[in-house]
Design an enzyme around this catalytic site. Structure first.
Site, PDB file in Angstrom:
ATOM      1  N   ARG A   1      75.832 -27.842 -31.145  1.00 44.98           N
ATOM      2  CA  ARG A   1      76.318 -26.512 -31.529  1.00 44.98           C
ATOM      3  C   ARG A   1      77.140 -25.867 -30.429  1.00 44.98           C
ATOM      4  NH1 ARG A   1      71.416 -26.915 -34.011  1.00 44.98           N
ATOM      5  NH2 ARG A   1      70.325 -25.944 -32.279  1.00 44.98           N
TER       6      ARG A   1
ATOM      7  N   GLU B   1      59.257 -28.794 -24.055  1.00 44.03           N
ATOM      8  CA  GLU B   1      57.885 -28.308 -24.175  1.00 44.03           C
ATOM      9  C   GLU B   1      56.914 -29.496 -24.277  1.00 44.03           C
ATOM     10  OE1 GLU B   1      57.514 -25.553 -27.350  1.00 44.03           O
ATOM     11  OE2 GLU B   1      55.504 -24.932 -26.750  1.00 44.03           O
TER      12      GLU B   1
END
Ligand code: AMP
Length: 177
Positions: A64, A101
């Site tokens: 993106r 994460e």
């Protein structure tokens, strides 16, 4: 047609709860970029912020980041360098791993993508923890580039992305929430 300002630009970004997994609020920019005035206004915000900064290259992060990076490079009269997920670039690459994460990910750049000393602006759609953009900065710094700033369409201000940039790299965001 209402004049586009930062508040209604932010409202063009759609929140999608629990994507791509439970607990994540995904900030969907497709609803912003499909609106021609909003897309133009977002690119203009980037352009106004960097038009006088003598940027040699915009380095856009897959995927993106390309949406904002390519028109910005064109407007700035800068070259466009692409930073990709591993295994996608055809010539010799350098790689940078970074922590997610859960687990790790990596980015690659062509070894000869940027000449030593050139001034580079990193562009992505969104700044969250900063791990992705920091890895992009390290790749460019390994090439000998001067990374002046990382620029984003949207910054999640509740997360410490800014603090996680390499020393001396500034952060700019068109919008924050
Ligand atoms: P980070 O490395 O944590 O700063 O994550 C930034 C990268 O992950 C960007 O390339 C974003 O496109 C994507 N990303 C992370 N969190 C979100 C989110 N909540 N909504 C949309 N994209 C996200």
């Amino acid at each position: 047609m209402d004049k586009i300002n930062n508040n209604n630009l932010l409202a063009k970004i759609r929140d999608v709860p629990d994507f791509p997994k439970p607990g994540i609020m995904f900030k969907d920019i497709t609803t912003l970029i499909r609106d021609k005035e909003a897309f133009a206004a977002a690119i203009d915000l980037f352009y106004q912020a960097f038009k006088d900064k003598k940027i040699d290259y915009v380095a856009a992060i897959e995927s993106r980041g390309y949406i904002f990076g390519a028109p910005l490079a064109y407007k700035l009269g800068a070259g466009l360098v692409i930073i990709r997920k591993p295994g996608k670039l055809p010539a010799e690459t350098i790689r940078e791993d970074y922590a997610l994460e859960y687990g790790t990910d990596a980015l690659e750049i062509h070894k000869d993508a940027v000449e030593v000393g050139k001034k580079v602006l990193v562009v992505d759609d969104l700044l969250a923890t900063g791990g992705t953009a920091a890895a992009a900065c390290r790749l460019l710094q390994k090439c000998g580039a001067e990374v002046s700033c990382c620029a984003f369409c949207l910054e999640l201000s509740s997360l410490p992305g800014r603090q996680n940039m390499p020393e001396g790299v500034n952060v700019w965001s068109a919008l924050s929430c």
